[in-house]
Enzyme design. Structure first.
Site, PDB file in Angstrom:
ATOM      1  N   ASP A 246       0.829  -1.211   0.000  1.00 48.21           N
ATOM      2  CA  ASP A 246       0.000   0.000   0.000  1.00 48.21           C
ATOM      3  C   ASP A 246       0.863   1.261   0.000  1.00 48.21           C
ATOM      4  O   ASP A 246       0.842   2.031   0.948  1.00 48.21           O
ATOM      5  CB  ASP A 246      -0.892  -0.062   1.257  1.00 48.21           C
ATOM      6  CG  ASP A 246      -1.816   1.133   1.381  1.00 48.21           C
ATOM      7  OD1 ASP A 246      -2.274   1.639   0.349  1.00 48.21           O
ATOM      8  OD2 ASP A 246      -2.074   1.549   2.533  1.00 48.21           O
TER       9      ASP A 246
ATOM     10  N   GLU B 298       3.354  -8.461   6.658  1.00 53.84           N
ATOM     11  CA  GLU B 298       2.066  -9.063   6.330  1.00 53.84           C
ATOM     12  C   GLU B 298       2.129 -10.116   5.229  1.00 53.84           C
ATOM     13  O   GLU B 298       1.364 -10.068   4.260  1.00 53.84           O
ATOM     14  CB  GLU B 298       1.057  -7.968   5.965  1.00 53.84           C
ATOM     15  CG  GLU B 298       0.853  -6.988   7.105  1.00 53.84           C
ATOM     16  CD  GLU B 298      -0.383  -6.114   6.942  1.00 53.84           C
ATOM     17  OE1 GLU B 298      -0.906  -6.033   5.817  1.00 53.84           O
ATOM     18  OE2 GLU B 298      -0.817  -5.531   7.943  1.00 53.84           O
TER      19      GLU B 298
ATOM     20  N   TYR C 232      -6.200  -3.324  12.874  1.00 53.97           N
ATOM     21  CA  TYR C 232      -7.010  -2.126  12.634  1.00 53.97           C
ATOM     22  C   TYR C 232      -8.412  -2.280  13.198  1.00 53.97           C
ATOM     23  O   TYR C 232      -9.391  -2.001  12.507  1.00 53.97           O
ATOM     24  CB  TYR C 232      -7.014  -1.813  11.131  1.00 53.97           C
ATOM     25  CG  TYR C 232      -5.656  -1.323  10.688  1.00 53.97           C
ATOM     26  CD1 TYR C 232      -5.294   0.002  10.854  1.00 53.97           C
ATOM     27  CD2 TYR C 232      -4.710  -2.214  10.162  1.00 53.97           C
ATOM     28  CE1 TYR C 232      -4.031   0.452  10.501  1.00 53.97           C
ATOM     29  CE2 TYR C 232      -3.442  -1.764   9.805  1.00 53.97           C
ATOM     30  CZ  TYR C 232      -3.116  -0.434   9.975  1.00 53.97           C
ATOM     31  OH  TYR C 232      -1.868   0.018   9.629  1.00 53.97           O
TER      32      TYR C 232
ATOM     33  N   GLU D  24       1.169  -2.064  13.985  1.00 58.09           N
ATOM     34  CA  GLU D  24       0.335  -1.090  13.269  1.00 58.09           C
ATOM     35  C   GLU D  24      -1.034  -1.052  13.916  1.00 58.09           C
ATOM     36  O   GLU D  24      -1.602  -2.100  14.260  1.00 58.09           O
ATOM     37  CB  GLU D  24       0.177  -1.448  11.778  1.00 58.09           C
ATOM     38  CG  GLU D  24       1.434  -1.287  10.965  1.00 58.09           C
ATOM     39  CD  GLU D  24       1.234  -1.552   9.474  1.00 58.09           C
ATOM     40  OE1 GLU D  24       0.080  -1.482   8.982  1.00 58.09           O
ATOM     41  OE2 GLU D  24       2.241  -1.856   8.807  1.00 58.09           O
TER      42      GLU D  24
HETATM   43  C1  GCB Z   1      -1.198  -2.467   6.614  1.00 56.52           C
HETATM   44  C2  GCB Z   1       0.071  -2.314   5.840  1.00 56.52           C
HETATM   45  C3  GCB Z   1       0.353  -0.873   5.492  1.00 56.52           C
HETATM   46  C4  GCB Z   1      -0.928  -0.184   5.050  1.00 56.52           C
HETATM   47  C5  GCB Z   1      -1.907  -0.224   6.201  1.00 56.52           C
HETATM   48  C6  GCB Z   1      -3.251   0.435   5.845  1.00 56.52           C
HETATM   49  O1  GCB Z   1      -1.416  -3.399   7.296  1.00 56.52           O
HETATM   50  O2  GCB Z   1       1.174  -2.881   6.477  1.00 56.52           O
HETATM   51  O3  GCB Z   1       1.302  -0.845   4.460  1.00 56.52           O
HETATM   52  O4  GCB Z   1      -0.710   1.118   4.611  1.00 56.52           O
HETATM   53  O5  GCB Z   1      -2.159  -1.546   6.534  1.00 56.52           O
HETATM   54  O6  GCB Z   1      -3.389   1.608   6.106  1.00 56.52           O
HETATM   55  O7  GCB Z   1      -4.096  -0.239   5.275  1.00 56.52           O
END
Ligand code: GCB
Length: 585
Positions: free
Chosen positions: A163, A408, A463, A499
């Site tokens: 991403d 990931e 997330y 993250e």
């Molecule tokens: C993730 C990735 C990261 C993305 C992020 C997102 O898990 O490691 O590269 O930018 O999520 O914001 O979706």
């Protein structure tokens, strides 16, 4: 590979500045031998920088294939007779270099340096044409991985599996430097503690046999230890340790014949014990960010201004650590982290080895991640090479406390273990002193993931509150706690949330917070911090991301990824103040 430095025996000459640049739209350059003359109809281009956003032209920004860089180099006449090396700190992704009409090197790997000796190829005191062809094409067998496709309009386009935007070009510095003909080629330093005293062991690799002397000087320049021989150990009584928050550095001065090299050395230890991450024997709690080395206009181009400012913001907000997502950063950044006591998790450029997560355009059914149509033997070789180059480059930085070997990957898939195990083994062999990790994706939860036991720390990219339970923080919190408990029940390792976060559009506000507002982003981060602080196995929280960053164009990415707590211009969102209150209190 040693970084170019100036010492009594070595000189450097920066080749940074404005070069000439041409996009090879018709793939004609190699056939027409563009290195033999001035590039026809070239534009100006700054080095270092990504070229993509310099001109307001989508044909340049989104070009797939070769671009050409050219400059004129004037090595001083006084360099005649010395050994001269041409060095690129990074060229993304595949570079071929000509000095005059002679092809001198080809290198793949856009985030690590490469160099070539050009002693006999240069005309000293006179202009020499230097030409570089850079290819940015992506595939699943090279790193970082991506795929090409045909657009309905008939153009060739491509997308990384990860991403972020595929910024390319001469992203880092270019140098000429001199060494004596018999010279120091490499140095490996490892440090240890023995009560109040320190130990610095060293291995020096030289171009030929011959005597080596070493001196260790403290920050004031006073000699504290000395030795001789290619391999040895220096005892440092009452050592001043390198600590998170205090980047105390000694200087190792190595002499070999006429050559002298100087290397900053921080004395510290790193270990994982049970559920603890230890620096200098004391539990360390990570507070900081996953981030990109990225900024407006420059793309992935290294810029000292942005670097120093970003570190000033890390200090302002009270962060103690970063992860170099999703590739090795410029060495200047690691040196700055060394000096400032910022702890670094250094990630290799393996990109996202995961076709279950690939959100690029799809043209057919998704192949399995590991196998002939996905990531195969070539990709594994490419990963092994990236890990090797990362460790060889960054092994001497005290700030680097852990290697992140993959972001990931599809770690619940068939073939994941076979793919990753050799990469872990190689990293441990190259560097037995640092723990290793990979970041786990939510699609591979405890029980389904097949590789976590190979690593030292469980790193979770989670997330909750955004991709999962978006807008429902009560459910998000409950499910995050449940998931942490599941990992802790299966593994006696520290857990780091590598993250977490939510997107916020600066200026979007709501008293009763909703997704995309600054308030909601703050609430998500507050929730994760509350859970992380309360959980016995969790050793910290890295927020995704430090600053907003450019991605490929997608409907979920308004001007890119907006999970930054600073926007792309480094202006704070409300979450930056919320983190500062928490981290500085
Ligand atoms: C993730 C990735 C990261 C993305 C992020 C997102 O898990 O490691 O590269 O930018 O999520 O914001 O979706």
């Amino acid at each position: 590979m040693l970084r170019p430095v100036e010492t009594v025996s070595r000189e450097t000459k920066s080749l940074d500045g404005v070069w000439r640049f041409l996009v090879d739209k018709d793939r004609a350059g190699r056939h027409e031998q563009w290195w033999t003359a001035d590039l026809p109809g070239a534009l100006d281009i700054p080095v270092p920088s990504s070229y993509n956003d310099i001109y307001p032209d989508p044909a340049i920004r989104d070009h797939v294939g070769d671009v050409w860089y050219q400059t004129v180099v004037r090595p001083p006449a006084s360099w005649e007779g010395k050994r001269v090396v041409l060095r690129f700190d990074a060229a993304a992704h595949l570079a071929t270099v000509w000095v005059g009409e002679k092809e001198v090197v080809t290198h793949r790997g856009g985030f690590v340096p490469f160099e070539v000796e050009v002693t006999d190829l240069l005309q000293y005191g006179r202009p020499n044409r230097l030409t570089v062809a850079i290819n940015n094409e992506l595939s699943l067998s090279a790193m970082p991985p991506g795929r090409q496709y045909r657009t309905p309009a008939g153009a060739t386009a491509q997308a990384l599996t990860g991403d972020y935007f595929n910024y390319t070009g001469l992203n880092r510095r270019v140098w000429l430097y001199t060494t004596p003909h018999e010279h120091i080629q490499d140095i490996t330093v490892r440090t240890d503690l023995d009560g109040p005293d320190g130990l610095v062991s060293y291995d020096v690799f030289t171009s030929a046999p011959g005597g080596v002397t070493v001196r260790l000087l403290d920050a004031r320049g006073t000699q504290v230890a000395a030795g001789s021989g290619h391999t040895g150990e220096l005892a440092v009584p009452q050592v001043h340790r390198w600590e998170p928050g205090e980047g105390y550095l000694y200087r190792l001065e190595i002499g070999y014949g006429e050559d002298v090299y100087e290397l900053p050395v921080g004395v510290r230890t790193v270990a994982v014990r049970g559920r603890e991450f230890l620096i200098n024997g004391r539990p360390f709690t990570f507070r900081g960010f996953g981030r990109h080395q990225e900024s407006p206009v420059r793309g992935h181009g290294h810029d000292d201004v942005i670097m120093v400012h970003d570190f000033a913001l890390l200090d302002w907000i009270g962060a103690n650590s970063i992860r170099t997502a999703h590739y090795p950063y410029a060495e200047e950044v690691l040196e700055h982290a060394d000096r400032n006591g910022i702890v670094v998790i250094a990630e290799q450029e393996a990109g996202m080895i995961n076709l279950a997560m690939d959100f690029g355009p799809r043209t057919g059914p998704e192949p399995r991640t590991f196998g002939p149509d996905g990531f195969g033997a070539d990709a594994r070789e490419a990963c092994l090479t990236s890990v090797r180059r990362l460790i060889e480059r960054d092994k001497n930085h005290p700030s680097v406390v852990m290697w992140c070997l993959s972001n990931e990957p599809d770690s619940a898939a068939d073939g994941a273990r076979e793919f990753l195990e050799p990469i872990v083994e190689q990293a441990r062999e190259l560097d037995p002193t640092r723990p290793v990790c990979f970041t786990n994706v939510f699609l591979a939860p405890a029980g389904q993931d097949r590789v976590t036991d190979l690593f030292d720390v469980i790193c979770l990219n989670r997330y909750y509150g955004w991709y999962l339970d978006g807008g429902d923080l009560a459910s998000a919190e409950k499910r995050l706690v449940e998931e942490l408990d599941q990992w802790a029940a299966r593994h006696d390792s520290p857990i780091l949330i590598t993250e977490c976060g939510a997107e916020a559009l600066p200026g979007a506000h709501e008293v009763a917070a909703t997704m995309w507002t600054e308030e909601y982003q703050s609430e998500v981060l507050e929730m994760v911090a509350r859970v992380a602080d309360a959980h016995a196995a969790v050793v910290g929280q890295h927020v995704w991301s430090f600053a907003d960053f450019r991605t490929r164009q997608e409907i979920i990415r308004p001007e890119g990824n907006r999970k930054g707590v600073f926007d792309r211009d480094r202006k704070p969102k409300a979450a930056a103040y919320a983190l500062r209150r928490r981290w500085r209190s």
